[in-house]
Design an enzyme around this catalytic site. Structure first.
Site, PDB file in Angstrom:
ATOM      1  N   ASN A 124       0.907  -1.118   0.179  1.00  0.00           N
ATOM      2  CA  ASN A 124      -0.114  -0.205  -0.063  1.00  0.00           C
ATOM      3  C   ASN A 124       0.835   1.255  -0.045  1.00  0.00           C
ATOM      4  OD1 ASN A 124      -2.807   1.097   0.176  1.00  0.00           O
ATOM      5  ND2 ASN A 124      -2.027   1.635   2.545  1.00  0.00           N
ATOM      6  N   GLU A 128      -7.489   4.584   0.177  1.00  0.00           N
ATOM      7  CA  GLU A 128      -7.647   5.813   1.477  1.00  0.00           C
ATOM      8  C   GLU A 128      -8.259   6.961   0.696  1.00  0.00           C
ATOM      9  OE1 GLU A 128      -4.137   6.306   3.676  1.00  0.00           O
ATOM     10  OE2 GLU A 128      -3.711   4.123   3.678  1.00  0.00           O
ATOM     11  N   ASP A 177      -9.318  10.466  -0.640  1.00  0.00           N
ATOM     12  CA  ASP A 177     -10.009  11.640  -0.302  1.00  0.00           C
ATOM     13  C   ASP A 177      -9.345  12.672  -1.154  1.00  0.00           C
ATOM     14  OD1 ASP A 177      -7.413  12.145   0.652  1.00  0.00           O
ATOM     15  OD2 ASP A 177      -7.979  11.518   2.648  1.00  0.00           O
TER      16      ASP A 177
HETATM   17  O1  9MR Z   1      -5.887   9.129   9.277  1.00  0.00           O
HETATM   18  C1  9MR Z   1      -4.864   8.717   9.995  1.00  0.00           C
HETATM   19  C2  9MR Z   1      -4.624   9.986  11.211  1.00  0.00           C
HETATM   20  O2  9MR Z   1      -5.729   9.740  12.335  1.00  0.00           O
HETATM   21  C3  9MR Z   1      -3.335   9.573  11.692  1.00  0.00           C
HETATM   22  O3  9MR Z   1      -3.160  10.798  12.831  1.00  0.00           O
HETATM   23  C4  9MR Z   1      -2.349   9.732  11.033  1.00  0.00           C
HETATM   24  C5  9MR Z   1      -0.991   9.277  11.567  1.00  0.00           C
HETATM   25  O4  9MR Z   1       0.021   9.026  10.698  1.00  0.00           O
HETATM   26  O5  9MR Z   1      -2.607   8.390   9.958  1.00  0.00           O
HETATM   27  C6  9MR Z   1      -3.648   8.895   9.303  1.00  0.00           C
HETATM   28  O6  9MR Z   1      -3.809   7.633   8.288  1.00  0.00           O
HETATM   29  C7  9MR Z   1      -2.766   7.539   7.322  1.00  0.00           C
HETATM   30  C8  9MR Z   1      -2.542   5.945   6.802  1.00  0.00           C
HETATM   31  O7  9MR Z   1      -2.692   5.424   8.120  1.00  0.00           O
HETATM   32  C9  9MR Z   1      -1.670   5.783   5.860  1.00  0.00           C
HETATM   33  N1  9MR Z   1      -1.825   6.552   4.808  1.00  0.00           N
HETATM   34  C10 9MR Z   1      -1.835   8.108   4.996  1.00  0.00           C
HETATM   35  C11 9MR Z   1      -2.892   8.268   5.917  1.00  0.00           C
HETATM   36  C12 9MR Z   1      -3.059   9.797   6.014  1.00  0.00           C
HETATM   37  O8  9MR Z   1      -2.160  10.374   6.757  1.00  0.00           O
END
Ligand code: 9MR
Length: 468
Positions: A204, A267, A269
């Protein structure tokens, strides 16, 4: 166990009908359309439509729960299955958050996409400070323990996340690479394959939607893993900027599929400079529709997951100040134009049903007290059928009860989002724990499968709904 995902997929082969019958408390019969949802539309074409969820909101916010249950057939833990959540101290595993998501998914017949096993972020410092041999063994233990725990419940996993950097396709210079060398990637997949041979394993990453240096590197890694049968899919995160769906995205997805792999939009957006105006929301709709169409049109694209439910749930404003509004629902749970774009791409009908069909009307909200319940046949096949149902409150409710009697040998075999005496000819069911509280005019849904005599047409018995 047979995963919910497998069962849900089986139903989609059935004929989709839009016949619906409603009988309110006053025993007045109306006919109503099945509301077209993202979920129903995705089911009908055999795709996952997923959402990243936050455990606290799932546990504490009934509106959040209802929308997640109604609109999506797949869940990803936004944070709850990451290393810092599941193994904060060495050998001390905590699965409460992830388990809550799996339980919710099973109650609502949704599949769960596992995110994520090996990442440079949200990994505790105790891991980062290990020697090479200790780190490899900690990685093996983590992958094995987490996947064993969720075996049968989580059918797909992001095994490694974001292993390629943003500069010219070099591997990310993470503590994993520094300590273990590039072999850590294949090693992680080997441990994952051994832990759950039935799970689909994904690599990913973000910024790999276009053909370019970064996606080329992912391609090379995926090809090497595929040659050893260690990988099943490529996850394209797709954190996109408004108006910038890459023109090469279709060809890019296709080249991964040509390796014999699945692809998945993991993911999605699409961020907008704030405040967002009408033109930008229309562009966002077109962008969401385009990405979803690319997946819908590709047999080996397993689905699309959006990275959060409402704009207010998104990580974007924290990381990109001045940008936001990147999701399908506004802060008040209302669908945005982008929602209609995704719905159209999945083959659904914005607004729900065709109002010109003779003999049918869109069910008005119940006037006055009580509640109404609408049954509809989502799909049917030789000896079975899947029904979806909507309960709409005419007053604020703290619980509701629905009853009906099957005219023949139909019997419920399994149900979701309702509880009660379900298996007999007379059905008496109540709301599940999380969908009983409704304000006046608000709706919630439930569903079930039946067995019926081979070849018969699924019937639509009259349903009575009463406040409980
Ligand atoms: O959406 C997630 C956020 O709540 C966390 O604080 C963050 C920490 O790194 O991670 C975000 O999700 C990520 C995902 O796990 C991996 N790809 C990028 C996403 C957005 O940062």
């Amino acid at each position: 166990m047979l995963s919910t995902r497998t069962r849900r997929r089986a139903w989609t082969a059935g004929l989709v009908t839009v016949v619906a019958a409603t009988l309110g408390v006053a025993m007045s019969t109306q006919f109503a359309h099945a509301q077209t949802t993202l979920r129903d539309s995705a089911d009908a074409i055999g795709k996952d439509i997923g959402v990243a969820v936050d455990v606290n909101k799932l546990q504490n916010d009934a509106s959040y729960r209802n929308l997640v249950a109604t609109e999506f057939n797949s869940l990803t833990a936004e944070n709850a299955m990451k290393w810092n959540a599941t193994e904060p101290s060495q050998g001390q595993f905590t699965f409460a958050g992830g388990d809550a998501i799996v339980d919710f998914a099973q109650q609502n017949d949704q599949s769960v996409h596992g995110h994520t096993l090996v990442w440079h972020s949200q990994t505790p410092s105790w891991v980062q400070n290990l020697s090479a041999a200790q780190m490899q063994s900690a990685m093996q233990n983590h992958i094995t323990t987490v996947m064993d725990h969720y075996e049968g419940d989580v059918a797909t996993w992001d095994v490694v996340n974001e292993v390629v950097s943003d500069s010219n396709g070099a591997l990310r210079d993470s503590f994993w690479l520094q300590r273990l060398g590039e072999g850590y990637i294949a090693q992680a997949f080997q441990y994952a394959r051994a832990a759950d041979p039935n799970a689909d394993l994904y690599i990913n990453d973000y910024s790999i939607e276009a053909i370019g240096a970064k996606s080329d590197r992912i391609y090379t890694i995926a090809q090497g893993l595929a040659n050893q049968d260690l990988v099943d899919g490529v996850g394209l995160q797709s954190h996109l900027i408004l108006g910038q769906v890459p023109s090469t995205m279709e060809a890019n997805l296709q080249r991964f599929v040509d390796l014999g792999l699945k692809v998945r939009i993991t993911e999605l957006d699409i961020r907008i400079p704030m405040p967002a105006d009408g033109n930008e929301l229309a562009q966002q709709k077109a962008d969401f529709q385009r990405v979803t169409e690319l997946c819908a049109d590709l047999v080996d694209c397993s689905g699309v997951t959006v990275w959060g439910l409402r704009d207010v749930d998104s990580w974007v404003p924290d990381v990109f100040p001045g940008e936001g509004a990147p999701l399908l629902f506004d802060d008040n749970y209302n669908p945005k134009p982008a929602y209609d774009g995704v719905l159209a791409a999945l083959g659904g009908t914005p607004g729900g049903g065709n109002p010109s069909t003779p003999g049918e009307t869109t069910s008005p909200p119940p006037a006055g007290d009580g509640c109404t319940a609408t049954l509809s046949v989502a799909s049917q096949w030789g000896a079975g059928a899947t029904y979806s149902a909507t309960v709409t409150a005419g007053q604020s409710l703290s619980g509701w009860k629905v009853t009906w009697t099957w005219p023949g040998s139909e019997r419920i075999s399994n149900a979701w989002s309702i509880e009660g005496a379900l298996s007999g000819q007379a059905v008496t069911a109540s709301n599940a724990g999380y969908n009983g509280t409704l304000s006046a005019g608000q709706s919630t849904s439930f569903g079930f499968n039946i067995t019926k005599s081979e070849g018969s047409t699924a019937s639509l018995p009259a349903v009575t709904c009463t406040p409980a």
